[in-house]
Design an enzyme around this catalytic site. Structure first.
Site, PDB file in Angstrom:
ATOM      1  N   GLU A 123     -15.883 -15.681  23.377  1.00  0.00           N
ATOM      2  CA  GLU A 123     -15.580 -14.342  22.881  1.00  0.00           C
ATOM      3  C   GLU A 123     -14.799 -13.593  23.949  1.00  0.00           C
ATOM      4  O   GLU A 123     -14.496 -14.138  25.005  1.00  0.00           O
ATOM      5  CB  GLU A 123     -16.856 -13.599  22.474  1.00  0.00           C
ATOM      6  CG  GLU A 123     -18.037 -13.780  23.415  1.00  0.00           C
ATOM      7  CD  GLU A 123     -18.066 -12.782  24.542  1.00  0.00           C
ATOM      8  OE1 GLU A 123     -17.598 -11.649  24.341  1.00  0.00           O
ATOM      9  OE2 GLU A 123     -18.553 -13.123  25.626  1.00  0.00           O
ATOM     10  N   THR A 182     -27.379 -21.160  17.084  1.00  0.00           N
ATOM     11  CA  THR A 182     -25.948 -21.066  17.369  1.00  0.00           C
ATOM     12  C   THR A 182     -25.645 -19.768  18.112  1.00  0.00           C
ATOM     13  O   THR A 182     -26.514 -18.926  18.314  1.00  0.00           O
ATOM     14  CB  THR A 182     -25.140 -21.141  16.074  1.00  0.00           C
ATOM     15  OG1 THR A 182     -25.596 -20.123  15.161  1.00  0.00           O
ATOM     16  CG2 THR A 182     -25.316 -22.499  15.421  1.00  0.00           C
ATOM     17  N   TYR A 183     -24.394 -19.607  18.497  1.00  0.00           N
ATOM     18  CA  TYR A 183     -23.967 -18.478  19.333  1.00  0.00           C
ATOM     19  C   TYR A 183     -24.396 -17.159  18.702  1.00  0.00           C
ATOM     20  O   TYR A 183     -24.048 -16.864  17.556  1.00  0.00           O
ATOM     21  CB  TYR A 183     -22.449 -18.513  19.505  1.00  0.00           C
ATOM     22  CG  TYR A 183     -21.932 -17.519  20.506  1.00  0.00           C
ATOM     23  CD1 TYR A 183     -22.253 -17.638  21.855  1.00  0.00           C
ATOM     24  CD2 TYR A 183     -21.130 -16.456  20.103  1.00  0.00           C
ATOM     25  CE1 TYR A 183     -21.782 -16.721  22.785  1.00  0.00           C
ATOM     26  CE2 TYR A 183     -20.653 -15.538  21.027  1.00  0.00           C
ATOM     27  CZ  TYR A 183     -20.985 -15.676  22.360  1.00  0.00           C
ATOM     28  OH  TYR A 183     -20.526 -14.774  23.276  1.00  0.00           O
ATOM     29  N   PRO A 184     -25.180 -16.340  19.424  1.00  0.00           N
ATOM     30  CA  PRO A 184     -25.767 -15.155  18.793  1.00  0.00           C
ATOM     31  C   PRO A 184     -24.866 -13.934  18.694  1.00  0.00           C
ATOM     32  O   PRO A 184     -25.087 -13.070  17.851  1.00  0.00           O
ATOM     33  CB  PRO A 184     -26.974 -14.861  19.690  1.00  0.00           C
ATOM     34  CG  PRO A 184     -26.588 -15.385  21.034  1.00  0.00           C
ATOM     35  CD  PRO A 184     -25.730 -16.586  20.767  1.00  0.00           C
ATOM     36  N   SER A 236     -19.642 -22.992  19.213  1.00  0.00           N
ATOM     37  CA  SER A 236     -20.653 -22.001  18.842  1.00  0.00           C
ATOM     38  C   SER A 236     -22.068 -22.541  18.964  1.00  0.00           C
ATOM     39  O   SER A 236     -23.022 -21.901  18.529  1.00  0.00           O
ATOM     40  CB  SER A 236     -20.409 -21.516  17.404  1.00  0.00           C
ATOM     41  OG  SER A 236     -19.215 -20.766  17.334  1.00  0.00           O
TER      42      SER A 236
END
Length: 715
Positions: free
Chosen positions: A109, A317-319, A135
């Site tokens: 990100e 997975t990616y929070p 992710s």
């Protein structure tokens, strides 16, 4: 050989796990293998290794907080190394001749992009750069990610976006914080007032709700409830006139009740409609934070921190995602994940799941609604939640149950509506709902599901009955509810709906104030800086928050508008559609304007320095204990305890003295509390409200009955 730079040590271990590796003191060596034919070295950043330099690094004069030094606008935005040891390790490897290329493995990100690229920029190394973009930290996802690395140039615009945001926020934050702090000092307030592009409009939302509650005047009204007895039982109904059940006078309500008592009645209308409720969508970070706040009283930050731990362990997975959907690639893994969950005791009772595959269900699977990251879901590395720490267990189970619920049938409710005519004249209505098909609610039940009015089933049109009881019920309108932290997260996400249509669309696309990753931090900042406090999960504005609100009210700092425009421009920079130059020039002009306007308007500020007790100690960063005076019961200090003032000896002696900060809708200034404790009586205070009456009175200490009473109240 490649150098891989991860964001944190635990993340580095997960990235190395699928390959043959050797853990060293400050790095990990990956042995030659299919993915890394020449081997690789894994290092880590330990979060932000670089930070923006302080103002005095640009200009020595800027170290002093003086109005004539504002605005501070450096032409170039500079960073400095704040963790030299970790930086040196990365620098050492990056410059080695055997390292032919570098893999950026920071979080996928905007901020993750900046963390690693700032390090490389400081090192001044120009080797081929590749980007790992995944992710999930499961072995399968890691292997696939390294096999499909992106060219570093693809994500470079995200770095430009991140640095542009940081520079713009620095300009606004540094200058606005100094100008408002210095101008508040001119009003006698010796405290630091932090101002920010996102935190300040968020604070204003809280204060505005505080004002709505304070200004609310409850209005009494009455309803008439009748009990109808028929051959098979009883049911209740409420008198209505053209759909309105509120009666403005007790006299009229009593007349209606007297009329209905013992009168014959007939059921003239009976309708039953089915209502289908689909399972909830998968979690984004904000919906997970709101759910955890309501279910577990977790603060948004605690939820994010816990979710991050689960991500690092490879369990979810990616929070930091704003998506509630997944792509078909992720959905194709659901059957195997469900098969594993079936064998875990915590979830066995939910099987067999009665819903169909979600693969073609756009409520959950829609690649068009997935930007960088998909919804928060469990990974294929399923684990028994009972083996986790309690906080992790709660969040992990919540994520799993959302996935299970998506594979269940809809919940079907039957809404019943009954109209009863009393003596051919008075209309009474009855409503309730009952569950026809439990569906997904067997996994995610709600306390509301059991609130069903009894006696309305198996009725029919034309059923005769008699009113055996008619009761007048007194009620009052209720004030707006205070926000919880979970409410505040959702409010930050949607507050832009009040803007003009064009900006509202921007806020809809950018998800409001802040981002999924930053909202929890913003709320934490507001708490840490003394602008809001949270008591029993309710958010209150403090006196300091009120003071800043009045100072910025009417300026662009108080509105989501600036954030909407900024996020639009930042998104265009991150997508590579526009450069950062024009945007930053606009921010510089805005900064100068804010400084100038604040100085012009400060003479009109109404600041009650006595209402600002919690002034911070700059050196320690701690709040000093605010003393209001001696306790009238035991002579110990009476201190500020948040929503009230109370005896400091409570824990030691159980002394029960307290005085609320708000009495009958009127906030009691600290100055008056001090007067009460010193002299036994306050001055006359305007603005107390009781029913429709507003009155003036003094407060006094009643020593005989040991309580605070009204004194000198007009009769």
């Amino acid at each position: 050989m490649q150098l891989i730079i991860a964001e944190k040590p635990d993340q580095a271990r997960k990235l190395a796990a699928p390959f043959p590796f050797k853990k060293e003191k400050d790095h990990i060596t990956i042995e030659p293998c299919a993915v890394f034919p020449r081997g690789a070295v894994m290092t880590w950043a330990l979060g932000h290794l670089l930070e923006p330099v302080p103002p005095e690094n640009y200009n020595k004069e800027w170290k002093r907080w003086k109005l004539d030094c504002l605005p501070m606008i450096p032409e170039k935005f500079n960073y400095r190394v704040k963790r030299r040891r970790e930086f040196s390790v990365i620098q050492q490897f990056a410059k080695q001749e055997k390292i032919k290329s570098i893999v950026h493995a920071g979080d996928p990100e905007r901020e993750g992009e900046a963390i690693i690229r700032l390090i490389l920029k400081e090192i001044n190394v120009h080797k081929p750069l590749f980007r790992l973009w995944i992710s999930s930290l499961t072995p399968q996802a890691v292997q696939e990610g390294f096999a499909q690395l992106k060219d570093g140039r693809e994500t470079e615009p995200l770095f430009t976006e991140a640095v542009s945001r940081a520079y713009a926020d620095w300009l606004i934050g540094m200058n606005a914080s100094r100008v408002y702090t210095l101008l508040m000092q001119q009003h006698g307030v010796q405290d630091v007032f932090s101002v920010g592009r996102v935190q300040t409009p968020t604070l204003c939302l809280v204060v505005q709700r505080e004002h709505e509650i304070a200004a609310f005047e409850p209005e009494p009204y009455w309803e008439v409830e009748a009990e109808f007895t028929h051959g098979h039982g009883t049911y209740k109904g409420t008198w209505t006139d053209e759909g309105e059940s509120k009666i403005k006078s007790r006299e009229l309500a009593e007349k209606i009740a007297d009329f209905a008592e013992n009168k014959p009645a007939e059921l003239t209308n009976y309708t039953a409609k089915e209502r289908k409720i689909p399972p909830p969508q998968l979690f984004s970070l904000s919906t997970l934070q709101s759910y955890a706040n309501k279910a577990f009283k977790f603060s948004p930050k605690k939820t994010l921190d816990t979710a991050q731990k689960l991500y690092t362990k490879g369990l979810i997975t990616y929070p930091r995602t704003d998506a509630a959907h997944v792509t078909k690639e992720e959905a194709s893994q659901f059957p195997s994940m469900l098969a594993k969950l079936k064998n875990i005791s915590a979830f066995t009772s939910y099987f067999p799941l009665n819903g169909q595959s979600v693969l073609n269900n756009k409520r959950y699977v829609d690649s068009r609604k997935v930007k960088d990251h998909y919804a928060i879901i469990p990974t294929e590395e399923i684990k028994d939640p009972e083996k986790l720490a309690d906080d992790e267990k709660k969040i992990y189970s919540a994520v799993i149950k959302r996935l299970l619920a998506a594979h269940e049938k809809v919940c079907i409710m039957e809404d019943l509506s009954v109209k009863t005519l009393v003596d051919g004249r008075a209309v009474f209505r009855s409503k309730t709902s009952r569950m026809v098909q439990e569906g997904w609610k067997k996994i995610l039940p709600s306390a509301e599901d059991n609130k069903t009015e009894k006696g309305l089933h198996n009725l029919y049109k034309g059923l005769p009955s008699k009113v055996t009881e008619a009761e007048v019920i007194s009620k009052k309108t209720k004030p707006p509810k205070r926000f919880t932290e979970g409410d505040l997260i959702q409010l930050m996400k949607t507050c832009g709906r009040q803007l003009d249509p064009e900006l509202a669309q921007v806020m809809k696309e950018t998800e409001g104030l802040g981002t999924e990753a930053t909202r929890a931090g913003i709320i934490t900042v507001l708490k840490d800086r003394g602008y809001i406090r949270v008591t029993k999960n309710m958010v209150f504005a403090t006196e300091k928050g009120e003071a800043l609100y009045f100072a910025v009210s009417g300026t662009i700092l108080a509105s989501p508008e600036m954030t909407a425009k900024w996020e639009q421009r930042l998104a265009e920079i991150g997508e590579g559609k526009k450069g950062a130059g024009a945007f930053l020039e606009q921010v510089k002009k805005l900064t100068s304007h804010l400084v100038t306007e604040a100085q012009k308007e400060s003479g009109e500020w109404k600041v009650d320095k006595e209402a600002l007790p919690a002034q911070s100690n700059r050196k320690s960063g701690r709040k000093r204990t605010v003393k209001a005076g001696p306790c009238p019961l035991c002579s110990a200090d009476v201190v500020d305890k948040g929503n009230f003032y109370g005896c400091s000896a409570y824990r030691r002696t159980s002394c029960s003295f307290t005085i609320s900060k708000t009495i009958l809708g009127k906030k009691i200034p600290l100055k008056q509390v001090k007067t009460l404790l010193k002299e036994g009586k306050t001055e006359k205070i305007d603005g107390f409200k009781k029913g429709e009456e507003t009155f003036q009175a003094a407060l006094a200490w009643d020593g005989e009955n040991k309580k605070v009473i009204f004194s000198s109240r007009p009769s």
